[in-house]
Write a protein that holds these residues in place. Structure first.
Motif, PDB file in Angstrom:
ATOM      1  N   ILE A   8     -10.974   7.515  -3.830  1.00  0.00           N
ATOM      2  CA  ILE A   8     -12.074   8.048  -4.650  1.00  0.00           C
ATOM      3  C   ILE A   8     -12.326   9.492  -4.243  1.00  0.00           C
ATOM      4  O   ILE A   8     -12.415   9.786  -3.045  1.00  0.00           O
ATOM      5  CB  ILE A   8     -13.333   7.177  -4.460  1.00  0.00           C
ATOM      6  N   CYS A   9     -12.406  10.375  -5.223  1.00  0.00           N
ATOM      7  CA  CYS A   9     -12.592  11.795  -4.901  1.00  0.00           C
ATOM      8  C   CYS A   9     -13.512  12.452  -5.905  1.00  0.00           C
ATOM      9  O   CYS A   9     -13.381  12.261  -7.107  1.00  0.00           O
ATOM     10  CB  CYS A   9     -11.245  12.525  -4.884  1.00  0.00           C
ATOM     11  N   LYS A  10     -14.444  13.259  -5.389  1.00  0.00           N
ATOM     12  CA  LYS A  10     -15.380  13.958  -6.280  1.00  0.00           C
ATOM     13  C   LYS A  10     -14.766  15.239  -6.851  1.00  0.00           C
ATOM     14  O   LYS A  10     -15.308  15.831  -7.768  1.00  0.00           O
ATOM     15  CB  LYS A  10     -16.672  14.289  -5.526  1.00  0.00           C
ATOM     16  N   ARG A  11     -13.628  15.666  -6.308  1.00  0.00           N
ATOM     17  CA  ARG A  11     -13.007  16.914  -6.776  1.00  0.00           C
ATOM     18  C   ARG A  11     -12.095  16.641  -7.956  1.00  0.00           C
ATOM     19  O   ARG A  11     -11.834  15.499  -8.308  1.00  0.00           O
ATOM     20  CB  ARG A  11     -12.207  17.559  -5.656  1.00  0.00           C
ATOM     21  N   ASN A  12     -11.546  17.724  -8.475  1.00  0.00           N
ATOM     22  CA  ASN A  12     -10.792  17.575  -9.724  1.00  0.00           C
ATOM     23  C   ASN A  12      -9.535  18.442  -9.729  1.00  0.00           C
ATOM     24  O   ASN A  12      -9.208  19.056 -10.761  1.00  0.00           O
ATOM     25  CB  ASN A  12     -11.719  17.978 -10.880  1.00  0.00           C
ATOM     26  N   CYS A  13      -8.849  18.484  -8.621  1.00  0.00           N
ATOM     27  CA  CYS A  13      -7.676  19.359  -8.500  1.00  0.00           C
ATOM     28  C   CYS A  13      -6.648  19.007  -9.583  1.00  0.00           C
ATOM     29  O   CYS A  13      -6.341  17.838  -9.797  1.00  0.00           O
ATOM     30  CB  CYS A  13      -7.062  19.240  -7.115  1.00  0.00           C
ATOM     31  N   MET A  14      -6.143  20.044 -10.217  1.00  0.00           N
ATOM     32  CA  MET A  14      -5.304  19.855 -11.411  1.00  0.00           C
ATOM     33  C   MET A  14      -4.022  19.082 -11.132  1.00  0.00           C
ATOM     34  O   MET A  14      -3.481  18.417 -12.012  1.00  0.00           O
ATOM     35  CB  MET A  14      -4.915  21.216 -11.993  1.00  0.00           C
ATOM     36  N   TYR A  15      -3.502  19.194  -9.904  1.00  0.00           N
ATOM     37  CA  TYR A  15      -2.192  18.614  -9.576  1.00  0.00           C
ATOM     38  C   TYR A  15      -2.297  17.207  -8.994  1.00  0.00           C
ATOM     39  O   TYR A  15      -1.275  16.594  -8.709  1.00  0.00           O
ATOM     40  CB  TYR A  15      -1.486  19.524  -8.550  1.00  0.00           C
ATOM     41  N   CYS A  16      -3.505  16.699  -8.801  1.00  0.00           N
ATOM     42  CA  CYS A  16      -3.659  15.504  -7.974  1.00  0.00           C
ATOM     43  C   CYS A  16      -4.056  14.262  -8.771  1.00  0.00           C
ATOM     44  O   CYS A  16      -5.009  14.295  -9.552  1.00  0.00           O
ATOM     45  CB  CYS A  16      -4.709  15.786  -6.905  1.00  0.00           C
ATOM     46  N   GLY A  17      -3.352  13.172  -8.527  1.00  0.00           N
ATOM     47  CA  GLY A  17      -3.635  11.926  -9.224  1.00  0.00           C
ATOM     48  C   GLY A  17      -4.975  11.306  -8.859  1.00  0.00           C
ATOM     49  O   GLY A  17      -5.483  10.437  -9.568  1.00  0.00           O
ATOM     50  N   LEU A  18      -5.569  11.750  -7.752  1.00  0.00           N
ATOM     51  CA  LEU A  18      -6.874  11.185  -7.359  1.00  0.00           C
ATOM     52  C   LEU A  18      -8.042  11.945  -7.981  1.00  0.00           C
ATOM     53  O   LEU A  18      -9.198  11.580  -7.762  1.00  0.00           O
ATOM     54  CB  LEU A  18      -7.031  11.202  -5.829  1.00  0.00           C
ATOM     55  N   ARG A  19      -7.765  12.986  -8.754  1.00  0.00           N
ATOM     56  CA  ARG A  19      -8.834  13.819  -9.326  1.00  0.00           C
ATOM     57  C   ARG A  19      -9.842  12.944 -10.073  1.00  0.00           C
ATOM     58  O   ARG A  19      -9.490  11.939 -10.699  1.00  0.00           O
ATOM     59  CB  ARG A  19      -8.244  14.913 -10.227  1.00  0.00           C
ATOM     60  N   SER A  20     -11.095  13.355 -10.019  1.00  0.00           N
ATOM     61  CA  SER A  20     -12.172  12.493 -10.529  1.00  0.00           C
ATOM     62  C   SER A  20     -12.042  12.198 -12.016  1.00  0.00           C
ATOM     63  O   SER A  20     -12.463  11.142 -12.486  1.00  0.00           O
ATOM     64  CB  SER A  20     -13.530  13.126 -10.230  1.00  0.00           C
ATOM     65  N   SER A  49      -8.411  10.443   3.027  1.00  0.00           N
ATOM     66  CA  SER A  49      -9.047   9.927   1.801  1.00  0.00           C
ATOM     67  C   SER A  49      -9.308  11.083   0.854  1.00  0.00           C
ATOM     68  O   SER A  49      -9.177  12.252   1.220  1.00  0.00           O
ATOM     69  CB  SER A  49     -10.387   9.257   2.142  1.00  0.00           C
ATOM     70  N   GLY A  50      -9.705  10.747  -0.365  1.00  0.00           N
ATOM     71  CA  GLY A  50     -10.263  11.758  -1.251  1.00  0.00           C
ATOM     72  C   GLY A  50     -11.628  12.160  -0.700  1.00  0.00           C
ATOM     73  O   GLY A  50     -12.087  11.617   0.309  1.00  0.00           O
ATOM     74  N   GLU A  51     -12.291  13.092  -1.351  1.00  0.00           N
ATOM     75  CA  GLU A  51     -13.630  13.474  -0.885  1.00  0.00           C
ATOM     76  C   GLU A  51     -14.620  12.448  -1.437  1.00  0.00           C
ATOM     77  O   GLU A  51     -15.107  12.573  -2.561  1.00  0.00           O
ATOM     78  CB  GLU A  51     -13.955  14.903  -1.301  1.00  0.00           C
ATOM     79  N   ASP A  52     -14.848  11.418  -0.640  1.00  0.00           N
ATOM     80  CA  ASP A  52     -15.624  10.250  -1.055  1.00  0.00           C
ATOM     81  C   ASP A  52     -16.913  10.208  -0.244  1.00  0.00           C
ATOM     82  O   ASP A  52     -16.874   9.981   0.976  1.00  0.00           O
ATOM     83  CB  ASP A  52     -14.763   9.000  -0.805  1.00  0.00           C
TER      84      ASP A  52
HETATM   85  S1  SF4 Z   1      -7.806  14.082  -3.121  1.00  0.00           S
HETATM   86 FE1  SF4 Z   1      -7.712  16.208  -2.441  1.00  0.00          FE
HETATM   87  S2  SF4 Z   1      -6.205  17.188  -3.800  1.00  0.00           S
HETATM   88 FE2  SF4 Z   1      -6.848  15.239  -4.774  1.00  0.00          FE
HETATM   89  S3  SF4 Z   1      -8.537  15.802  -6.175  1.00  0.00           S
HETATM   90 FE3  SF4 Z   1      -9.419  15.189  -4.212  1.00  0.00          FE
HETATM   91  S4  SF4 Z   1      -9.674  17.141  -3.081  1.00  0.00           S
HETATM   92 FE4  SF4 Z   1      -8.232  17.515  -4.748  1.00  0.00          FE
END
Ligand code: SF4
Length: 349
Positions: free
Chosen positions: A62-74, A108-111
């Protein structure tokens, strides 16, 4: 006129390359083998033949961020999210000690579920197992980093991803490049072993900026550097992008080894996604660390930063045996220490 082969051969002993030299080598594929072999010799001279294994626990996707390249993006709604409870994380580490791991990486993601108190409980419990603990949970305040350090966290990983600020702003919306650099400074101030790194092959990323990345790693005095090729994820806005190349990623890694002779450099899992022998090739081109995944069951698949991630159907026990076999097959051996950069801390009791 001095050619790139001569420049590489000299740099092996000076551990120095200018920005122009880095660019010239990155652009010239005729010198790749010479570069890989030189980086391997630097690794052998300063780090020896031991390979450090870090047991990787991916405890929340789970991640609050939204990085364009990342499958975990919110904004990715196609991924099934999971979160391990603190005692489950501690139990994974306990099992990891049975497989012989001396270091764990908690990633982890930023959870925000994991409050400072929860993280302190997790870190201090794992530290009682006489192991080193690395954390990789993103951007936090100085006070938070301090709290984790005080309960025993040894290392912190936070990749800069790219030193090209404009590219960073496009790839990591609403994040601050300056803040990321401040995090790296804070972690150094607090006495962590600091790990960073970059992605290679992002859309519009230039060779010049990759040279700057390598020089940045040196400038900040990084203790660990992880280099991974960018692999487009079908559930992100970059799904149709070209993606990074194995050789270019390997070259950035090898040049990093030449300039930062005595740091820890992992053979990253993403390298093996692009080349089925990728981690072994990386270990023979400057790397001295591998981070086998010790997360169990379905969670291994769900931590889907990028597609095609290796070993998702294996068990932690299988991974341990598999990677040990690969390491010994190239005449190297698995370290019995905690793998600190400062070898005086590699105490086994
Ligand atoms: S896990 Fe890391 S790279 Fe992926 S969206 Fe979250 S902050 Fe960005």
């Amino acid at each position: 006129m001095i050619n790139n082969v001569q420049i590489i051969e000299t740099s092996e002993f000076t551990n120095n390359l200018t920005r122009d030299e880095l660019i010239s080598i990155l652009e010239d594929n005729s010198c790749n083998e010479v570069l890989y072999k030189a980086a391997d010799r630097v690794r052998k001279k300063y780090m020896g033949d031991e390979v450090h294994l870090r047991g990787l626990i991916e405890f929340s996707n789970i991640c609050k961020r939204n990085c364009m390249y990342c499958g975990l993006r919110s904004e990715n709604k196609n991924i099934k999210r999971y979160r391990l409870m603190p005692d489950e994380i501690i139990e994974l580490a306990r099992k990891g000690t049975e497989y012989g791991y001396k270091t764990f990486v908690l990633q982890s993601g930023e959870d925000e579920f994991y409050t400072v108190e929860k993280m302190k409980y997790i870190i201090s419990s794992i530290k009682k197992m006489n192991v080193a603990v690395t954390i990789s949970i993103g951007e936090k305040s100085f006070e938070e980093y301090k709290a984790y350090r005080e309960v025993g966290a040894d290392r912190y990983l936070i990749r800069i991803e790219t030193t090209d600020k404009n590219l960073y702003d496009t790839m990591d919306p609403k994040m601050s490049h300056e803040n990321r650099k401040n995090c790296l400074r804070d972690l150094k101030t607090l006495g962590y072993e600091v790990g960073s790194g970059s992605l290679v092959g992002l859309p519009n990323q230039t060779i010049e900026s990759m040279a700057d990345d390598i020089l940045f790693f040196k400038e900040i005095g990084a203790d660990m550097i992880g280099i991974g090729p960018f692999i487009p994820n079908g559930d992100t806005p970059l799904k149709n992008a070209k993606g990074g190349e194995f050789d270019l990623s390997l070259k950035v890694m090898a040049l990093t080894r030449i300039l930062l002779k005595d740091i820890n450099i992992p053979a990253t899992t993403a390298m093996e996604t692009l080349n089925k022998n990728g981690r072994v090739i990386a270990l023979q081109s400057g790397a001295n660390v591998v981070m086998p995944n010790i997360t169990e069951g379905e969670y291994r698949k769900l931590y889907a930063l990028y597609p095609g991630k290796i070993c998702v159907n294996d068990t932690p026990s299988h991974c341990r045996g598999c990677i040990t076999g690969k390491i010994t097959s190239i005449g190297r051996f698995v370290s019995k220490t905690k793998g600190y950069r400062d070898k005086s801390k590699n105490v086994l009791t």
